[in-house]
Enzyme design. Structure first.
Site, PDB file in Angstrom:
ATOM      1  N   HIS A  48      20.532  68.268  62.578  1.00 16.15           N
ATOM      2  CA  HIS A  48      20.765  68.503  61.137  1.00 16.15           C
ATOM      3  C   HIS A  48      21.814  67.550  60.584  1.00 16.15           C
ATOM      4  O   HIS A  48      22.693  67.087  61.322  1.00 16.15           O
ATOM      5  CB  HIS A  48      21.201  69.945  60.908  1.00 16.15           C
ATOM      6  N   ASP A  83      29.485  67.968  64.886  1.00 17.84           N
ATOM      7  CA  ASP A  83      28.462  68.953  64.499  1.00 17.84           C
ATOM      8  C   ASP A  83      27.988  68.646  63.083  1.00 17.84           C
ATOM      9  O   ASP A  83      28.547  69.161  62.128  1.00 17.84           O
ATOM     10  CB  ASP A  83      29.064  70.355  64.605  1.00 17.84           C
ATOM     11  N   GLU A  89      20.837  73.492  58.350  1.00 18.07           N
ATOM     12  CA  GLU A  89      20.992  74.254  59.596  1.00 18.07           C
ATOM     13  C   GLU A  89      22.153  75.227  59.524  1.00 18.07           C
ATOM     14  O   GLU A  89      22.108  76.331  60.068  1.00 18.07           O
ATOM     15  CB  GLU A  89      21.190  73.297  60.781  1.00 18.07           C
ATOM     16  N   GLU A  90      23.221  74.804  58.856  1.00 18.54           N
ATOM     17  CA  GLU A  90      24.429  75.643  58.839  1.00 18.54           C
ATOM     18  C   GLU A  90      24.240  76.916  58.019  1.00 18.54           C
ATOM     19  O   GLU A  90      25.110  77.789  58.029  1.00 18.54           O
ATOM     20  CB  GLU A  90      25.636  74.834  58.336  1.00 18.54           C
ATOM     21  N   GLU A 148      22.519  68.913  68.893  1.00 16.42           N
ATOM     22  CA  GLU A 148      23.780  69.586  68.604  1.00 16.42           C
ATOM     23  C   GLU A 148      24.812  69.091  69.616  1.00 16.42           C
ATOM     24  O   GLU A 148      24.449  68.630  70.698  1.00 16.42           O
ATOM     25  CB  GLU A 148      23.604  71.108  68.734  1.00 16.42           C
ATOM     26  N   HIS A 182      33.539  73.414  62.991  1.00 13.03           N
ATOM     27  CA  HIS A 182      33.689  74.165  61.747  1.00 13.03           C
ATOM     28  C   HIS A 182      35.158  74.340  61.363  1.00 13.03           C
ATOM     29  O   HIS A 182      35.459  75.184  60.524  1.00 13.03           O
ATOM     30  CB  HIS A 182      32.994  75.537  61.819  1.00 13.03           C
TER      31      HIS A 182
HETATM   32 ZN   LIG Z   1      25.321  72.094  64.242  1.00 10.21          ZN
END
Ligand SMILES: [Zn+2]
Length: 416
Positions: free
Chosen positions: A107, A136, A170-171, A195, A385
């Site tokens: 993604h 990510d 995706e998130e 990923e 994140h």
């Molecule tokens: Zn990811």
């Protein structure tokens, strides 16, 4: 990757003693080493543009870059709208001289806010790269682009087709791209998903199983009444909810990796009113596809038993991202990846993680052997994140070597 994938890294399937691995393929190693600088350039370019899920202008900007990169690499590219949050899923395909169909998936959205890239642009310090989404999964995008560059250097085209899928949501559960991912995956022999892996786990890993997630909800309807004047006329929904939560505590099955945790409760309106309504939400994780039906059926039977008479209780289980369950085709790909990493003298664990990824949508429960799926082929990093998210620069070469060799090996095996 979903928020708690990193934290929930569980059940590392530990390595058998390192066997006598083959020597590295020097031509491939040289080709991927030459990509180190260009990889970092690409990564910087991607990280410095905000692509939070739903940031349509930012996503469009990166989409244009990715499209031109794929076209330059000889892929025919189409865009499919991802309706839920905006942005497009890019699908690029290139034919080779072989027969095997290979899909490379990751993604290009991040969890970060518009403006974060300007505040925290791509930087390298202490052997790490930093910036929003650096691992990510922008590190995974760069991995795909530069493994194709390495294949070009090696003049390798013995795959049947190479299909690249970059999705923009995706998130947020890939709501607008999941059908497209499943549709393209269904046509493949092998799906490699990019990923990131987890530096924090202490050992480098690829992922052979990811948990699915479902959203449980419990609703109780009682009857309001004055808590001082006529409490006996009320039916306390909060008390009934508490009773139900206690009854529903044990729906998990640790042997199968199933959990159900009640995480949110709401009920009542004012201190002097017997509450008329209450509700709770829960988080279910599972590896085994049949666990959805088991939990739903058992929960619905259990909630039939009330403590507060004349209350109505309902239990629901909304499906989220499906699992990538343990399966022999994935295990075989994982073993192959370990052998390739072993050529560099590096150990590689086969991990099962509690978070879900798009590998769950690519997996075909009706034909578990096809496509064969492997997850976490992106860069090694950590603190996903968060503002401290990082990618390990020393992992670029071994990870590019792994991905490039894996594509070459699966291209050359005979079809099942
Ligand atoms: Zn990811």
């Amino acid at each position: 990757m979903r928020p708690n994938a990193a934290l929930a890294l569980a059940l590392l399937v530990i390595l058998s003693p390192v066997a006598a691995w083959a020597a590295p393929d020097e031509a491939v190693l040289a080709a991927v080493k030459a990509q180190d600088g260009p990889y970092r350039e690409t990564l910087k370019g991607l990280v410095d543009v905000d692509t939070g899920t739903g940031d349509v202008p930012g996503l469009a900007k990166v989409e244009a870059v990715l499209r031109s990169r794929l076209e330059a690499a000889g892929l025919a590219v189409e865009s499919r709208a991802a309706p839920a949050f905006g942005g497009n899923t890019l699908i690029g395909t290139r034919s080779g001289t072989g027969t095997r169909k290979i899909m490379l998936l990751v993604h290009y959205d991040t969890v970060f806010a518009t403006g974060d890239a300007a505040k925290r642009p791509y930087t390298e310090r202490d052997s790490r790269a930093y910036g929003p989404g650096v691992a990510d999964a922008k590190g995974g995008i760069a991995m795909i682009l530069h493994l194709m560059a390495a294949l070009e250097t090696l003049r390798f085209d013995r795959y049947g087709t190479l299909t690249v899928v970059f999705n923009p949501d995706e998130e947020r559960g890939s709501r607008g791209s999941r059908d497209e991912i499943a549709r393209v995956a269904r046509e493949q022999d092998v799906v490699l998903s990019f990923e990131p892996s987890f530096a924090d786990a202490g050992v480098d890993a690829v992922t052979v199983a990811t948990k699915g997630i479902n959203y449980a909800s419990l609703t109780v309807k009682g009857r309001a009444s004055h808590a001082g004047g006529a409490p006996e006329a009320g039916r306390n929904a909060v008390v009934e909810l508490a009773h139900q939560i206690l009854q529903l505590q044990d729906l998990g099955d640790s042997g199968k990796g199933t959990s159900l945790h009640w995480t949110v409760v709401q009920g009542g309106t004012k201190p002097n009113i017997i509450p008329e309504a209450a509700r709770a939400e829960g988080d279910m994780r599972y590896f085994v596809p049949g666990e959805y039906d088991r939990v739903l059926t058992q929960a619905r039977r259990i909630v039939g038993s009330h403590r507060v008479p004349d209350t109505q209780v309902s239990f629901d289980l909304a499906r989220g991202r499906p699992p990538l369950p343990q399966n022999p085709a994935t295990q075989a790909l994982g073993e192959r990846a370990r052998a390739i990493y072993g050529e560099l003298g590096a150990p590689l664990a086969l991990a099962e993680i509690g978070g879900g990824t798009d590998a769950g949508y690519a997996f075909q429960p009706d034909s578990p052997a096809k496509p064969a799926l492997l997850e976490s082929l992106g860069i090694v990093g950590g603190h996903y994140h968060s503002a401290d998210e990082f990618a390990v620069l020393a992992s670029i070469t071994p990870r590019l070597y792994l991905a490039t060799r894996l594509v070459m090996e699966v291209s050359q095996e005979s079809g099942r």
